[in-house]
Each structure stands twice: as C-alpha cells, then as structure tokens.
Design an enzyme around this catalytic site. Structure first.
Site, PDB file in Angstrom:
ATOM      1  N   GLY A  13       0.790  -1.223   0.000  1.00 61.60           N
ATOM      2  CA  GLY A  13       0.000   0.000   0.000  1.00 61.60           C
ATOM      3  C   GLY A  13       0.823   1.274   0.000  1.00 61.60           C
ATOM      4  O   GLY A  13       1.850   1.386  -0.670  1.00 61.60           O
ATOM      5  N   ILE A  14       0.373   2.261   0.777  1.00 56.68           N
ATOM      6  CA  ILE A  14       1.034   3.562   0.848  1.00 56.68           C
ATOM      7  C   ILE A  14       2.483   3.417   1.300  1.00 56.68           C
ATOM      8  O   ILE A  14       3.384   4.079   0.767  1.00 56.68           O
ATOM      9  CB  ILE A  14       0.276   4.497   1.812  1.00 56.68           C
ATOM     10  CG1 ILE A  14      -1.105   4.824   1.260  1.00 56.68           C
ATOM     11  CG2 ILE A  14       1.061   5.785   2.053  1.00 56.68           C
ATOM     12  CD1 ILE A  14      -1.970   5.610   2.236  1.00 56.68           C
ATOM     13  N   GLY A  15       2.717   2.548   2.279  1.00 55.49           N
ATOM     14  CA  GLY A  15       4.069   2.382   2.796  1.00 55.49           C
ATOM     15  C   GLY A  15       5.043   1.893   1.750  1.00 55.49           C
ATOM     16  O   GLY A  15       6.169   2.395   1.643  1.00 55.49           O
ATOM     17  N   TYR A 162     -10.516   4.788  15.758  1.00 56.29           N
ATOM     18  CA  TYR A 162      -9.370   4.960  14.853  1.00 56.29           C
ATOM     19  C   TYR A 162      -9.105   6.447  14.620  1.00 56.29           C
ATOM     20  O   TYR A 162      -7.961   6.914  14.715  1.00 56.29           O
ATOM     21  CB  TYR A 162      -9.675   4.251  13.530  1.00 56.29           C
ATOM     22  CG  TYR A 162      -8.759   4.603  12.382  1.00 56.29           C
ATOM     23  CD1 TYR A 162      -7.488   4.048  12.277  1.00 56.29           C
ATOM     24  CD2 TYR A 162      -9.187   5.469  11.374  1.00 56.29           C
ATOM     25  CE1 TYR A 162      -6.661   4.357  11.202  1.00 56.29           C
ATOM     26  CE2 TYR A 162      -8.368   5.781  10.302  1.00 56.29           C
ATOM     27  CZ  TYR A 162      -7.107   5.223  10.221  1.00 56.29           C
ATOM     28  OH  TYR A 162      -6.289   5.532   9.162  1.00 56.29           O
TER      29      TYR A 162
END
Length: 244
Positions: A13-15, A162
């Site tokens: 993903g983003i990471g 969250y």
C-alpha cells in the site's frame, strides 16, 4: 554512502509506494513490517527502482511497545537517520488490546509511532536537515476530543476510535513540529524541495498543503495527549505498565 530512511508498515500500500519513492531518490531504505514473506517481496520491488544502497527489511510487531523499543535501539545503533516515515496504522472491527494491555487502535495508530519517533530523535538530529513524516487520516474529523485515557467514553465503534487515535497523533505531530523548530528536523514532507525548511505542514490530496483539522492544534488537547502518551509509553526504558 546513501542517506538512511525508515518506513514503518512498508510492505504494501502507501508504505511500499513511499519506500519505492525514497529509494528512487537515492535513500538506503529500511522497511519495517510483521510478515517476513511480505517483507522479502517488498524489498525486491524496492530494489528494482533503487538508485542508492540496497533496501532492507526488519521484522517488528509495532503493536508491542517492547518491540518498538527494540526496533528503535536497532535502528539507532546504525547511525544518523535522514527520514522517518511513520506509516503504521490499523482499524479494528472489534475492541481489542495489545500485549501491553492497551486498546489497540490507540496503541498502533499513536503510541507506537510516538514512541519510535521519540527514541530516534537524536539520530534524526544527527542527520539534520532531516524529516519526520506522520501519516494521518480524514477520520480525525469524527473523533471524540477527550484523552484522559486510551479508550474514550461510550461503546466501541472502530472508525471513531481509529479517528481519535489519529487525532492524538496529529496533535502530537503539531507539538513536535513546534518543539523541533530550529533544530534542522522538520515534520511532515519527506522529499518535496518546495517545502524545504517548513514544518508542521499537513499534505492533502494532490500533494498540496491543507488546513489542519480543528482540535488538533488545541493546546488543551495537545497537553492531554502528551500526558497520556508519557504515562502509557514512558521514555525511560522501564517495563510498560498495563492500562486497561
């Protein structure tokens, strides 16, 4: 010798995309994650676009404050750190606790990156000018703004809990940007030259600066978040106390 960058939750993903972007810029990227198989796959992707030193994978479960401390010690021993990207985050469908006895949303989305950052600050200052990037979420708008304890009052609702944890970390980030002003360590953007020297900048869609969510900069909220964080994740290195 390539400058060092660390990306947590960087195996997908983003990471992963962030890690690849940093590798393209010539950084020696260390990716942190729980799953060694996914880590191996991520390193292959990152290595394919790297222009500097080879990327590495380090296994750590960032839901455990003990493992966060061990990770920080490992990374600190390797010397100055140019970029720290706190990408770790998770939303849970049901209320759960970590091995430390802390509500998981708050632990993973705030306490873990808070503790890792604090323990690596001297390594970041040694590499100044350096940058810290903390990933946030629009869910902060739905958060209850009370931080007397890890858990807010009322029943469990994953999205709200969250968002509250992300709000806590955003408030900490704004505090950190102000606290580090003038040290050469800036907070939020990793490589954008147009933001050189700026700090505390929230980057939104389209990679453009956007206003910070109401409440994150409230001094009362920042004070509550800092007091709670220091109590749940003390920086002295002693054993973490369970808080249920």
């Amino acid at each position: 010798m390539s400058e060092r960058a660390v990306v947590t939750a960087g195996t997908g993903g983003i990471g992963l995309e962030t890690a690849k972007g940093l590798a393209r810029h010539g950084f020696a990227v260390t990716v942190v994650g729980r799953n060694a198989e996914r880590g191996t796959s991520a390193i292959k992707e990152i290595a394919a676009v790297a222009t500097g030193a080879a990327p590495r994978f380090v296994t750590a479960d960032l839901a455990s404050l003990g493992q966060v401390r061990a990770l920080a010690a490992h990374l600190a021993a390797e010397g100055p750190l140019k970029v720290l990207v706190n990408n770790v985050g998770a939303m849970f469908p049901q209320r759960r606790q970590t091995v430390d006895g802390i509500e998981s949303s708050f632990a993973v989305n705030h306490l873990s990156p808070y503790l890792l950052t604090e323990l690596l600050l001297d390594r970041l200052q040694a590499a100044a000018p350096s940058r810290i990037v903390n990933v946030t979420s629009a869910a902060v708008k739905a958060a209850k703004r009370t931080f007397d304890a890890a858990e807010p009052p009322g029943g469990y609702y994953g999205f709200h809990w969250y968002g509250r944890a992300k709000l806590a970390h955003l408030a900490y980030t704004l505090h950190l940007a102000e606290r580090l002003h003038g040290t050469g360590v800036t907070v939020f953007a990793a490589t954008d030259a147009s933001l050189e020297g700026q700090t505390g900048v929230l980057i939104g869609p389209g990679a453009r600066p956007v206003p910070v969510s109401r409440g994150a900069g409230d001094p009362r909220i920042i004070t509550q978040v800092l007091e709670l964080s220091r109590r749940l994740a003390p920086l002295g290195g002693g054993p973490d106390v369970q808080h249920k």
